[in-house]
Design an enzyme around this catalytic site. Structure first.
Site, mmCIF file in Angstrom:
data_model
loop_
_atom_site.group_PDB
_atom_site.id
_atom_site.type_symbol
_atom_site.label_atom_id
_atom_site.label_comp_id
_atom_site.label_asym_id
_atom_site.label_seq_id
_atom_site.Cartn_x
_atom_site.Cartn_y
_atom_site.Cartn_z
ATOM 1 N N TYR A 1 0.822 -1.222 0.000
ATOM 2 C CA TYR A 1 0.000 0.000 0.000
ATOM 3 C C TYR A 1 0.853 1.268 0.000
ATOM 4 O O TYR A 1 0.318 2.367 0.008
ATOM 5 C CB TYR A 1 -0.918 0.022 1.226
ATOM 6 C CG TYR A 1 -2.184 -0.755 1.016
ATOM 7 C CD1 TYR A 1 -2.148 -2.140 0.953
ATOM 8 C CD2 TYR A 1 -3.409 -0.123 0.874
ATOM 9 C CE1 TYR A 1 -3.291 -2.874 0.759
ATOM 10 C CE2 TYR A 1 -4.565 -0.853 0.673
ATOM 11 C CZ TYR A 1 -4.501 -2.229 0.620
ATOM 12 O OH TYR A 1 -5.643 -2.949 0.427
ATOM 13 N N LYS B 1 3.784 -14.438 5.392
ATOM 14 C CA LYS B 1 4.156 -15.419 4.366
ATOM 15 C C LYS B 1 5.688 -15.428 4.331
ATOM 16 O O LYS B 1 6.334 -15.214 3.284
ATOM 17 C CB LYS B 1 3.533 -14.973 3.025
ATOM 18 C CG LYS B 1 3.680 -15.955 1.881
ATOM 19 C CD LYS B 1 2.647 -17.058 1.892
ATOM 20 C CE LYS B 1 2.895 -18.027 0.758
ATOM 21 N NZ LYS B 1 2.061 -19.235 0.849
ATOM 22 N N ASP C 1 -2.070 -18.105 4.013
ATOM 23 C CA ASP C 1 -2.993 -18.989 3.291
ATOM 24 C C ASP C 1 -3.577 -20.045 4.231
ATOM 25 O O ASP C 1 -4.763 -20.371 4.172
ATOM 26 C CB ASP C 1 -2.318 -19.640 2.069
ATOM 27 C CG ASP C 1 -0.865 -20.006 2.284
ATOM 28 O OD1 ASP C 1 -0.255 -19.472 3.227
ATOM 29 O OD2 ASP C 1 -0.314 -20.809 1.525
ATOM 30 N N ASP D 1 -6.001 -6.391 4.862
ATOM 31 C CA ASP D 1 -7.127 -5.947 4.040
ATOM 32 C C ASP D 1 -7.959 -7.153 3.590
ATOM 33 O O ASP D 1 -9.182 -7.183 3.734
ATOM 34 C CB ASP D 1 -6.571 -5.196 2.822
ATOM 35 C CG ASP D 1 -7.671 -4.603 1.986
ATOM 36 O OD1 ASP D 1 -8.708 -4.219 2.554
ATOM 37 O OD2 ASP D 1 -7.508 -4.526 0.758
#
Ligand code: NAD
Length: 363
Positions: free
Chosen positions: A124, A191, A225, A249
């Site tokens: 972002y 991640k 995930d 988000d």
């Protein structure tokens, strides 16, 4: 004495849900002197600016704002007015409680977790390079000089900066939030197995910070995930999630789905001594001015605001009134009815009326 707070109606469905929230807050009896500030379409009309300095100054002065969603028209120089507000005021923490309310038809029950999203960096940051431009070609050449991997010449590139300082700030915020709100566990979402130097850094800092709280708060980490899968299998296993910006988000919307959709998902953007309260949902332009959408997310955001200013009793009463209206399921908007075209669904302002009536009956 009345609190002086900034009120930003926004555009699209913003003005109607903000009006509903304002009326509910006033019905609690808390005295508020609202300072109206424009952003989005109204501001464009009046000032030729989607985010006028006057509006930012008002929030800086009053330190607290209740804000409606804002559409970002394409080609205006802003990637997003909402992101610009968060970045200009350094509202580094986005707090989104995810809580089940009786009466809302969803397969998931008894969820009570909170998402704490880093709000200032990651993908972002807005550092992007368009495919085919000279600077992009230059960047690709530089990157190929610095490391062995090839990048396709027709690539666009978005930069993902994650810093130690911003990571530390958000993780410390999450632990302090957990302590203050009597939560038991903080889960760091990442991640790091793939992005070792960005998400890896975020995780490293989270592990470091967690040692300070080890005697009071449980710490764990999970790959994003895997979290997505676990959230739809056993959402009750989670308590306080801390995430970098983009995952925050995406997981916020997933979590909103678990508790009945965007119509009920509240949020706050918090910085050092300054905060802007807004729903997770956007400006849903196709419903604008139709008195149709659910005001609950915005009213629950106002509940968070009342808690933030220390008006716990009023916040509790308002939340109780909302939960009673939801549980009865009678005076609720279309999205909370078993069928979207249910003729008994009420409009935005009628749902707010029902909440206000309930508040009065609570005494
Ligand atoms: P959105 O949240 O505005 O709407 C998506 C869909 O969710 C709607 O079509 C509607 O079906 C449902 N929905 C949203 N709010 C609801 C409510 N209160 N009650 C019932 N249903 C509701 O997302 P979008 O369509 O991706 O974005 C529309 C505009 O809003 C875009 O211009 C976007 O930039 C902006 N936006 C603003 C914010 C913000 O102000 N913080 C956040 C997200 C999107």
């Amino acid at each position: 004495m009345a609190y002086k707070l900034t009120l930003i109606p926004g555009d699209g469905i913003g003005p109607e849900v903000v009006q509903a929230a304002k009326r509910c807050v006033e019905a609690t009896g808390i005295k508020i002197d609202w300072e109206l500030a424009l952003a989005g379409a109204d501001a464009w009309e009046k000032y030729g600016d989607l985010l006028p300095k006057e509006t930012l100054d008002s929030i800086k002065r009053n330190k607290i704002a209740l804000k409606g969603p804002i559409i970002t028209p394409v080609g205006t120089g802003f990637r997003s007015v909402n992101v610009a507000i968060r970045q200009s005021l350094d509202l580094f923490a986005c707090v989104r409680p995810v809580k089940s309310y009786a009466g809302i038809n969803t397969p998931f029950k008894d969820i009570d977790l909170v998402i704490i999203r880093e709000n200032s960096e990651d993908l972002y940051a807005g550092i992007e390079f368009k495919e085919g431009e000279a600077t992009t070609n230059q960047l690709i050449a530089t990157l190929e000089n610095l490391q062995p991997k090839k990048i396709k010449p027709d690539s666009g590139i978005s930069i993902k900066p994650i810093s130690r300082s911003a990571s530390r700030r958000i993780v410390e915020f999450a632990f302090e939030y957990a302590l203050k709100n009597r939560r038991k566990k903080v889960t760091c979402v990442h991640k790091a197995n793939i992005m070792k130097f960005t998400d890896g850094l975020f995780l490293e800092v989270a592990r470091e910070v967690s040692t300070k709280y080890a005697d009071r708060i449980i710490f764990e980490d999970v790959i994003v995930d895997n979290l997505a899968m676990q959230l739809v299998k056993q959402p009750q296993n989670f308590d306080c999630l801390v995430l970098p910006n983009l995952y925050g988000d995406i997981i916020s919307d997933l979590a909103a789905g678990l508790i009945g959709g965007l119509g009920v998902a509240a949020g706050a953007n918090i910085g050092e001594g300054i905060a802007v309260f807004e729903a997770v949902h956007g400006a849903a332009p196709k419903y604008a001015g139709k008195n149709k959408v659910n005001p609950t997310a915005m009213i629950l955001s106002a509940v968070l605001m009342l808690r933030y200013i220390g008006e716990e009793k009023a916040a509790e009463r308002l939340e109780r009134a909302i939960s009673l209206v939801l549980a009865e399921g009678k005076f609720v908007t279309y999205d909370l009815k078993p069928h979207r075209d249910d003729p008994t669904a009420v409009g935005t302002s009628q749902m707010a009326d029902a909440i206000i009536d309930k508040l009065k009956s609570l005494g």
